[in-house]
Design a protein around this motif. Structure first.
Motif, PDB file in Angstrom:
ATOM      1  N   GLY A  60       0.822  -1.212   0.000  1.00  0.00           N
ATOM      2  CA  GLY A  60       0.000   0.000   0.000  1.00  0.00           C
ATOM      3  C   GLY A  60       0.854   1.259   0.000  1.00  0.00           C
ATOM      4  O   GLY A  60       0.603   2.190  -0.761  1.00  0.00           O
ATOM      5  N   LEU A  61       1.881   1.276   0.834  1.00  0.00           N
ATOM      6  CA  LEU A  61       2.777   2.444   0.873  1.00  0.00           C
ATOM      7  C   LEU A  61       3.538   2.607  -0.440  1.00  0.00           C
ATOM      8  O   LEU A  61       3.740   3.738  -0.908  1.00  0.00           O
ATOM      9  CB  LEU A  61       3.749   2.321   2.041  1.00  0.00           C
ATOM     10  N   ALA A  62       3.954   1.511  -1.044  1.00  0.00           N
ATOM     11  CA  ALA A  62       4.646   1.595  -2.338  1.00  0.00           C
ATOM     12  C   ALA A  62       3.745   2.231  -3.388  1.00  0.00           C
ATOM     13  O   ALA A  62       4.198   3.059  -4.193  1.00  0.00           O
ATOM     14  CB  ALA A  62       5.096   0.206  -2.791  1.00  0.00           C
ATOM     15  N   LEU A  63       2.458   1.882  -3.370  1.00  0.00           N
ATOM     16  CA  LEU A  63       1.529   2.500  -4.326  1.00  0.00           C
ATOM     17  C   LEU A  63       1.331   3.976  -4.026  1.00  0.00           C
ATOM     18  O   LEU A  63       1.298   4.800  -4.941  1.00  0.00           O
ATOM     19  CB  LEU A  63       0.181   1.775  -4.317  1.00  0.00           C
ATOM     20  N   VAL A  64       1.186   4.330  -2.758  1.00  0.00           N
ATOM     21  CA  VAL A  64       0.995   5.742  -2.394  1.00  0.00           C
ATOM     22  C   VAL A  64       2.152   6.580  -2.917  1.00  0.00           C
ATOM     23  O   VAL A  64       1.953   7.633  -3.525  1.00  0.00           O
ATOM     24  CB  VAL A  64       0.852   5.914  -0.864  1.00  0.00           C
ATOM     25  N   PHE A  65       3.361   6.107  -2.670  1.00  0.00           N
ATOM     26  CA  PHE A  65       4.533   6.900  -3.021  1.00  0.00           C
ATOM     27  C   PHE A  65       5.022   6.663  -4.449  1.00  0.00           C
ATOM     28  O   PHE A  65       5.878   7.388  -4.936  1.00  0.00           O
ATOM     29  CB  PHE A  65       5.660   6.668  -2.019  1.00  0.00           C
ATOM     30  N   GLY A  66       4.480   5.671  -5.118  1.00  0.00           N
ATOM     31  CA  GLY A  66       4.876   5.419  -6.496  1.00  0.00           C
ATOM     32  C   GLY A  66       6.245   4.791  -6.611  1.00  0.00           C
ATOM     33  O   GLY A  66       7.074   5.215  -7.411  1.00  0.00           O
ATOM     34  N   VAL A  67       6.489   3.760  -5.814  1.00  0.00           N
ATOM     35  CA  VAL A  67       7.774   3.072  -5.806  1.00  0.00           C
ATOM     36  C   VAL A  67       7.566   1.635  -6.292  1.00  0.00           C
ATOM     37  O   VAL A  67       6.714   0.923  -5.755  1.00  0.00           O
ATOM     38  CB  VAL A  67       8.383   3.072  -4.385  1.00  0.00           C
ATOM     39  N   GLN A  68       8.313   1.235  -7.311  1.00  0.00           N
ATOM     40  CA  GLN A  68       8.225  -0.128  -7.856  1.00  0.00           C
ATOM     41  C   GLN A  68       6.770  -0.523  -8.149  1.00  0.00           C
ATOM     42  O   GLN A  68       6.353  -1.655  -7.884  1.00  0.00           O
ATOM     43  CB  GLN A  68       8.864  -1.127  -6.886  1.00  0.00           C
ATOM     44  N   VAL A  69       6.015   0.406  -8.707  1.00  0.00           N
ATOM     45  CA  VAL A  69       4.580   0.219  -8.882  1.00  0.00           C
ATOM     46  C   VAL A  69       4.248  -0.973  -9.777  1.00  0.00           C
ATOM     47  O   VAL A  69       3.345  -1.752  -9.462  1.00  0.00           O
ATOM     48  CB  VAL A  69       3.918   1.510  -9.405  1.00  0.00           C
ATOM     49  N   ARG A  70       4.946  -1.120 -10.878  1.00  0.00           N
ATOM     50  CA  ARG A  70       4.610  -2.234 -11.783  1.00  0.00           C
ATOM     51  C   ARG A  70       4.772  -3.587 -11.079  1.00  0.00           C
ATOM     52  O   ARG A  70       3.895  -4.433 -11.133  1.00  0.00           O
ATOM     53  CB  ARG A  70       5.459  -2.174 -13.046  1.00  0.00           C
ATOM     54  N   ALA A  71       5.896  -3.785 -10.416  1.00  0.00           N
ATOM     55  CA  ALA A  71       6.147  -5.058  -9.721  1.00  0.00           C
ATOM     56  C   ALA A  71       5.172  -5.251  -8.564  1.00  0.00           C
ATOM     57  O   ALA A  71       4.619  -6.342  -8.379  1.00  0.00           O
ATOM     58  CB  ALA A  71       7.586  -5.100  -9.215  1.00  0.00           C
ATOM     59  N   VAL A  72       4.947  -4.206  -7.787  1.00  0.00           N
ATOM     60  CA  VAL A  72       4.025  -4.295  -6.650  1.00  0.00           C
ATOM     61  C   VAL A  72       2.617  -4.604  -7.143  1.00  0.00           C
ATOM     62  O   VAL A  72       1.909  -5.433  -6.557  1.00  0.00           O
ATOM     63  CB  VAL A  72       4.058  -2.993  -5.813  1.00  0.00           C
ATOM     64  N   ALA A  73       2.203  -3.981  -8.220  1.00  0.00           N
ATOM     65  CA  ALA A  73       0.853  -4.213  -8.751  1.00  0.00           C
ATOM     66  C   ALA A  73       0.682  -5.661  -9.212  1.00  0.00           C
ATOM     67  O   ALA A  73      -0.376  -6.262  -8.993  1.00  0.00           O
ATOM     68  CB  ALA A  73       0.556  -3.239  -9.885  1.00  0.00           C
ATOM     69  N   VAL A  74       1.705  -6.245  -9.824  1.00  0.00           N
ATOM     70  CA  VAL A  74       1.626  -7.659 -10.224  1.00  0.00           C
ATOM     71  C   VAL A  74       1.512  -8.538  -8.983  1.00  0.00           C
ATOM     72  O   VAL A  74       0.683  -9.454  -8.934  1.00  0.00           O
ATOM     73  CB  VAL A  74       2.852  -8.074 -11.074  1.00  0.00           C
ATOM     74  N   LEU A  75       2.318  -8.254  -7.964  1.00  0.00           N
ATOM     75  CA  LEU A  75       2.250  -9.038  -6.725  1.00  0.00           C
ATOM     76  C   LEU A  75       0.880  -8.899  -6.057  1.00  0.00           C
ATOM     77  O   LEU A  75       0.334  -9.881  -5.532  1.00  0.00           O
ATOM     78  CB  LEU A  75       3.355  -8.614  -5.764  1.00  0.00           C
ATOM     79  N   LEU A  76       0.332  -7.696  -6.077  1.00  0.00           N
ATOM     80  CA  LEU A  76      -0.995  -7.494  -5.486  1.00  0.00           C
ATOM     81  C   LEU A  76      -2.069  -8.240  -6.273  1.00  0.00           C
ATOM     82  O   LEU A  76      -3.009  -8.780  -5.675  1.00  0.00           O
ATOM     83  CB  LEU A  76      -1.330  -6.000  -5.411  1.00  0.00           C
ATOM     84  N   ALA A  77      -1.946  -8.274  -7.585  1.00  0.00           N
ATOM     85  CA  ALA A  77      -2.915  -9.035  -8.394  1.00  0.00           C
ATOM     86  C   ALA A  77      -2.845 -10.514  -8.028  1.00  0.00           C
ATOM     87  O   ALA A  77      -3.890 -11.166  -7.861  1.00  0.00           O
ATOM     88  CB  ALA A  77      -2.645  -8.827  -9.883  1.00  0.00           C
ATOM     89  N   LEU A  78      -1.639 -11.044  -7.885  1.00  0.00           N
ATOM     90  CA  LEU A  78      -1.478 -12.439  -7.478  1.00  0.00           C
ATOM     91  C   LEU A  78      -2.043 -12.671  -6.079  1.00  0.00           C
ATOM     92  O   LEU A  78      -2.733 -13.664  -5.827  1.00  0.00           O
ATOM     93  CB  LEU A  78      -0.005 -12.849  -7.530  1.00  0.00           C
ATOM     94  N   TYR A  79      -1.768 -11.762  -5.176  1.00  0.00           N
ATOM     95  CA  TYR A  79      -2.275 -11.837  -3.800  1.00  0.00           C
ATOM     96  C   TYR A  79      -3.805 -11.877  -3.801  1.00  0.00           C
ATOM     97  O   TYR A  79      -4.413 -12.689  -3.111  1.00  0.00           O
ATOM     98  CB  TYR A  79      -1.747 -10.636  -3.013  1.00  0.00           C
ATOM     99  N   CYS A  80      -4.419 -11.010  -4.590  1.00  0.00           N
ATOM    100  CA  CYS A  80      -5.884 -10.990  -4.678  1.00  0.00           C
ATOM    101  C   CYS A  80      -6.423 -12.309  -5.226  1.00  0.00           C
ATOM    102  O   CYS A  80      -7.441 -12.820  -4.740  1.00  0.00           O
ATOM    103  CB  CYS A  80      -6.358  -9.830  -5.557  1.00  0.00           C
ATOM    104  N   GLY A  81      -5.756 -12.847  -6.222  1.00  0.00           N
ATOM    105  CA  GLY A  81      -6.192 -14.121  -6.783  1.00  0.00           C
ATOM    106  C   GLY A  81      -6.101 -15.244  -5.774  1.00  0.00           C
ATOM    107  O   GLY A  81      -7.039 -16.037  -5.606  1.00  0.00           O
ATOM    108  N   VAL A  82      -4.977 -15.304  -5.061  1.00  0.00           N
ATOM    109  CA  VAL A  82      -4.791 -16.366  -4.067  1.00  0.00           C
ATOM    110  C   VAL A  82      -5.781 -16.210  -2.914  1.00  0.00           C
ATOM    111  O   VAL A  82      -6.434 -17.170  -2.504  1.00  0.00           O
ATOM    112  CB  VAL A  82      -3.335 -16.384  -3.547  1.00  0.00           C
ATOM    113  N   THR A  83      -5.905 -14.995  -2.395  1.00  0.00           N
ATOM    114  CA  THR A  83      -6.783 -14.800  -1.237  1.00  0.00           C
ATOM    115  C   THR A  83      -8.261 -14.916  -1.601  1.00  0.00           C
ATOM    116  O   THR A  83      -9.096 -15.144  -0.714  1.00  0.00           O
ATOM    117  CB  THR A  83      -6.521 -13.459  -0.533  1.00  0.00           C
TER     118      THR A  83
END
Length: 126
Positions: A60-83
């Motif tokens: 969440g903080l990475a998205l707020v600040f715009g750090v490693q957004v592409r990689a974080v967004a892919v990980l979050l998509a995977l997290y959402c799928g798994v959860t």
């Protein structure tokens, strides 16, 4: 050519997705019962709440600040799928709504991964 409205839309979208995960981290910290209940139902170790909390907060903080957004967004998509698996309870309309929302959020994360953080980020697109 990207406009200021495009920049605002990407920034707002990033923040809205971030708020969801930051809120999830706070919820896990202040009221862990719902999450530990789901873990227990699946006979998973209850300590898994802590890495999930940490991931939610850092992502969440990475998205707020715009750090490693592409990689974080892919990980979050995977997290959402798994959860989402935890919420696949066809006899419970509320849980099925959460299941579908998880996939919708995963879709938003994939769009963010494809388009990047926009210009309003600590690591703007090049």
């Amino acid at each position: 050519m990207k406009t200021r409205l495009d920049d605002l839309a990407v920034f707002t979208g990033r923040l809205l997705i971030a708020v969801l995960f930051l809120g999830g981290a706070v919820q896990k910290a202040l009221s862990p019962g719902g999450t530990t209940g789901l873990l227990a139902d699946w006979q998973l170790p209850l300590w898994l709440i802590w890495p999930a909390l940490g991931f939610n907060a850092l992502a969440g903080l990475a998205l707020v600040f715009g750090v490693q957004v592409r990689a974080v967004a892919v990980l979050l998509a995977l997290y959402c799928g798994v959860t989402s698996v935890f919420h696949f309870l066809p006899d419970d309309p509320w849980q099925m709504t959460i299941f579908v929302k998880n996939w919708a959020i995963a879709g938003g994360c994939l769009v963010l991964a494809a388009h990047g953080p926009g210009r309003w980020a600590l690591q703007p697109e090049s």
